[in-house]
Design a protein around this motif. Structure first.
Motif, PDB file in Angstrom:
ATOM      1  N   THR A   1       0.833  -1.191   0.000  1.00 61.03           N
ATOM      2  CA  THR A   1       0.000   0.000   0.000  1.00 61.03           C
ATOM      3  C   THR A   1       0.871   1.245   0.000  1.00 61.03           C
ATOM      4  N   HIS A   2       0.329   2.279  -0.590  1.00 59.59           N
ATOM      5  CA  HIS A   2       1.057   3.541  -0.689  1.00 59.59           C
ATOM      6  C   HIS A   2       0.140   4.666  -0.273  1.00 59.59           C
ATOM      7  N   ASP A   3       0.696   5.614   0.436  1.00 57.32           N
ATOM      8  CA  ASP A   3      -0.033   6.836   0.718  1.00 57.32           C
ATOM      9  C   ASP A   3       0.212   7.757  -0.473  1.00 57.32           C
ATOM     10  N   LEU A   4      -0.845   7.959  -1.252  1.00 52.05           N
ATOM     11  CA  LEU A   4      -0.719   8.827  -2.416  1.00 52.05           C
ATOM     12  C   LEU A   4      -1.345  10.170  -2.102  1.00 52.05           C
TER      13      LEU A   4
ATOM     14  N   ASP B   1      -0.064  11.484  -8.849  1.00 53.05           N
ATOM     15  CA  ASP B   1       0.151  10.991  -7.490  1.00 53.05           C
ATOM     16  C   ASP B   1       1.533  10.366  -7.330  1.00 53.05           C
TER      17      ASP B   1
ATOM     18  N   LEU C   1       2.554  10.652  -3.457  1.00 56.24           N
ATOM     19  CA  LEU C   1       3.880  10.457  -2.878  1.00 56.24           C
ATOM     20  C   LEU C   1       4.577  11.800  -2.705  1.00 56.24           C
TER      21      LEU C   1
END
Length: 112
Positions: free
Chosen positions: A2-5, A49, A7
């Motif tokens: 998972t990524h917090d977009l 993003d 970035l």
């Protein structure tokens, strides 16, 4: 994974695309700077993003047409492919989409 977009800028993939003046016709050299500014604004939101776009004239043909970096480090084709896969993108499709978009933007810019 998972990524917090979006970035942070240093983690984004910087895509430098160099446009040949000849793409804008026989007097393309007169239009290339303006076109690159126009194109940068138009593509800025594409995958923003995780991608930072740099659209610039290609005056030096020894430089690659498309170059990828992240965290100020150049990525070869395989590493750029792995980076994009994390976001569900394929490099070939990604590049093809950019080429198609730039073709449309050239027509739009030249008023065709």
């Amino acid at each position: 994974m998972t990524h917090d977009l979006p970035l942070p800028l240093y983690k984004k993939l910087t895509v430098t695309f160099r446009v040949e003046p000849g793409c804008l016709g026989p007097d393309g050299i007169e239009h290339i700077e303006g076109f690159c500014k126009f194109a940068k604004k138009e593509v800025a939101r594409l995958d923003s993003d995780f991608v930072r776009w740099v659209i610039t004239p290609r005056y030096d043909k020894t430089l690659l047409e498309t170059e990828y970096k992240t965290n100020n480090k150049r990525l070869d084709h395989d590493k750029a492919e792995k980076y994009l896969r994390v976001f569900g993108k394929e490099l070939d499709d990604f590049e093809e989409h950019l080429q198609d978009k730039l073709s449309l933007l050239i027509d739009q810019y030249l008023g065709r």
